[in-house]
Design an enzyme around this catalytic site. Structure first.
Site, short mmCIF file in Angstrom:
data_model
loop_
_atom_site.label_atom_id
_atom_site.label_comp_id
_atom_site.label_asym_id
_atom_site.label_seq_id
_atom_site.Cartn_x
_atom_site.Cartn_y
_atom_site.Cartn_z
N GLY A 137 59.31 61.80 7.34
CA GLY A 137 59.66 60.98 8.13
C GLY A 137 60.65 61.62 8.92
CB THR A 156 55.27 64.77 0.79
OG1 THR A 156 56.27 63.60 0.16
CG2 THR A 156 53.87 64.47 0.64
CD GLU A 165 61.28 59.89 -1.77
OE1 GLU A 165 61.50 60.39 -3.07
OE2 GLU A 165 61.23 60.08 -0.90
#
Length: 664
Positions: free
Chosen positions: A182, A143, A422
């Protein structure tokens, strides 16, 4: 002395006439695996670091450090137990330790999975042992600040330098900066960076690159790497969400994961597969797991809400009998018992989807496309529903549900993140819609549809595509499971056909610009995708009735399946009435049938949520503890509040007392 609430919950369990131990084993993959689940739970529960007793009182920084400590402790315990990587016992250990809620969670999941799934033999041999032994810590960097689910729109570049046999990775502008991954902010030493590959100026699509991010000795960012935290999020400090900017970072040629394609020494692009988008496999794997996770997280909230509602007494139904449990009100049953059915449905379908992923062959184009479309719409639907339904569970607990001690805020924050991780629901549904429109065109051209699209062929072949089409004579027949399944499939088929007609209409109106037509048709396309998801969930949920269980449990499961189907119709009546599968006059009977199923399930409600097998340590809830002693537990938690550790709170004398003594 045993509290009244504890006695009430004991009485609820005594009402059950079904062996719920069977359901527990069914949900946890059989007796052998459940023994392993319990073994690992006992190990984690006895560890003061992994128990997370202080979850309600930590600041952001404290939560961050506690999570690092839990990560270290879980890995050391994993090694001490000599667990085999990838085994059922290992998986059960990581789940019990909630390691996904630490900064190494993505190293355990997406990073290692992508290395193994996307790397060639040499890359697996080099990096996989390092990742699974935690000698390197990885993140999955896809992302960007300006792009999320639209992978083709990613701006990060990887250009091949033939003279040095290196890739040069660059973030060409602000919006190309990786944002949200993350485990990236402070922990990851390596990142799997998704970037567009350029060879001699030609874009060869998005590929995956292993990029060292931090010095293995000092842990400081390497040259050309700008990396850090994106700051507090709605969820928690444990995710370690970060940003990453790359300034002409050079990596060797063999750092592009090359199971499906590679760049030769002389700069040629060589594909090793017929699959169009093999690099999407890791996303599909994550989405498949998120469906099951949505069911399991929802089941935690339902466990809390049902147990609380069974012991919380309020109001009178009979002035001579005293106050009644909130769960005895039909309105409360109507709120919660369909959510119990939802959690079972999502949990069961999640296992099916994970198995689908495990068995699919990447080179099988049709199978890969079906998996991509199915995982996209199911992830979108289940995560959205789980978030909404957990909020319903919280509200069903009244004022106490607003307390952190209920465990509900913690659950909601975690699941709400799943709605966008996602892939956003709208985008994912439109991805599925492209698959559905392709299937519709194949059907119109005379092709035979396979897999989950068989129902589309059946209903468009054997029934008119417009006008009333009731698949039953009497709405009371809706408790018949094959009839219910037909209603879902027929409605989905007709909504897909309707979306196709709208798309054709807008395509004719806009001429050659198909994307404008697609945009105008998007509301119809999204509804088609959602209906497809509903049909898959219901028909796959039915397979739970094929399980080798007792007659009494199967009868109860059938009632739960019927409740789920009827309730979903009631929640979205327009889809069924617009397609002609139901009439407005049928909805009264649907509602009455829902209430009938509630009556059957109500005596088994507490035992049903017990069957999920969630220990108190996992729920972190004063309202949902197994013993039902809600008021004692609430007060005990309140006494731990730091403000209650002194008779006069810090700051009172400094700020308020002078104000109170001053004159106007």
């Amino acid at each position: 002395m045993t509290s009244l609430q504890t006695r009430l919950l004991q009485q609820e369990r005594q009402r059950s006439r079904v062996n719920m131990g069977e359901l527990t084993l069914l949900l946890h993959g059989g007796e052998e695996n459940y023994k392993s689940v319990k073994e690992m739970e006992d190990i984690v529960s006895s560890d003061p670091i992994l128990r997370r007793d202080d979850i309600h009182f930590l600041s952001f920084q404290e939560e961050y450090k506690a999570s690092l400590q839990r990560a270290k402790q879980s890995v050391e315990l994993f090694r001490e137990l000599k667990l085999e990587w990838g085994s059922k016992r290992a998986s059960n250990f990581w789940n019990a330790a909630d390691t996904n809620l630490t900064q190494i969670g993505l190293n355990l999941s997406m990073f290692t999975h992508a290395v193994y799934g996307q790397g060639n033999d040499q890359q697996r041999e080099k990096w996989w042992p390092l990742a699974k032994s935690f000698q390197i810590l990885g993140c999955y960097a896809q992302t960007e600040l300006g792009h999320g689910t639209f992978v083709r729109g990613m701006e990060t570049r990887a250009e091949y330098d033939q003279t040095t046999e290196e890739f040069i990775l660059t973030s060409p502008n602000l919006t190309s900066m990786k944002w949200w991954p993350g485990s990236m902010a402070t922990v990851a030493t390596h990142g799997l960076v998704i970037a567009h590959l350029y060879l001699a100026g030609k874009d060869r699509g998005v590929q995956m690159f292993m990029v060292p991010l931090r010095d293995m000795g000092t842990h400081k960012p390497l040259p050309g790497i700008t990396i850090g935290s994106i700051g507090p999020t709605m969820s928690n400090a444990m995710s370690d969400n970060g940003f990453l900017a790359l300034d002409k970072v050079r990596i060797p040629r063999d750092h592009m994961l090359a199971r499906f394609c590679e760049v030769t020494v002389d700069g040629r692009f060589v594909s090793h597969t017929r699959a169009s988008k093999p690099s999407y496999a890791t996303m599909m794997w994550m989405r498949a797991n998120m469906v099951k996770n949505a069911g399991q997280m929802l089941s935690r909230a339902v466990t809390i809400a049902v147990r609380y509602s069974a012991v919380r007494q309020q109001g009178l139904l009979d002035t001579k009998a005293g106050e009644v449990a909130v769960l005895d009100y039909i309105s409360q049953q109507y709120l919660l018992l369909p959510l119990l059915a939802s959690s079972l449905a999502f949990w069961h379908v999640g296992y099916w989807l994970a198995e689908f992923y495990q068995n699919y062959v990447p080179d099988n184009q049709a199978q890969a496309q079906e998996l991509h479309a199915t995982s996209a719409c199911l992830k979108a639907f289940t995560t959205q529903m789980a978030a909404r339904q957990i909020e319903t569970c919280r509200r069903s607990c009244g004022g106490h549900g607003y307390s952190s001690f209920s465990g509900m805020p913690h659950l909601y924050k975690y699941v709400a993140a799943g709605e966008v991780v996602e892939g956003d629901a709208l985008v994912l549904n439109l991805q599925t819609a492209r698959y559905l429109m392709k299937a519709l065109r194949l059907f119109i051209s005379g092709k035979v549809l396979a897999g989950d699209m068989k129902y589309l062929s059946y209903w468009l072949t054997n029934a008119p595509q417009t006008g009333p089409l009731r698949v039953f004579k009497d709405s009371r027949m809706l408790t018949d499971i094959p009839t219910l399944a037909s209603v879902f499939e027929c409605a989905a088929a007709r909504l897909i056909a309707l979306a196709g007609r709208q798309l054709d209409l807008f395509t004719k109106e806009t001429g050659v610009n198909k994307e404008h037509a697609w945009n105008r048709a998007s509301p119809w396309l999204i509804r088609a995708s959602e209906a497809h998801a509903e049909a898959i969930i219901f028909t796959r949920f039915l397979s739970i009735l094929d399980s080798p269980v007792s007659h009494s449990l199967r009868a109860l499961l059938k009632t739960i399946v019927v409740l789920y189907g009827l309730w979903r119709i009631e929640q979205n009546p327009i889809a069924f009435m617009e397609t002609g599968t139901l009439k407005p006059s049928d909805m009264h009977d649907v509602h009455s049938l829902v209430i009938e199923q509630l009556k059957v399930i109500r005596p088994e409600a507490v035992s049903l949520v017990d069957a999920f097998g969630h220990p108190d340590r996992e729920l972190h809830s004063a309202l949902g503890a197994y013993d039902g002693d809600i008021y004692t537990r609430l007060y005990a938690e309140a006494k731990k509040e730091p403000l209650n550790q002194t008779e006069v709170a810090d700051g009172i004398h400094k700020y308020l007392k002078p104000l109170m003594k001053s004159k106007i």
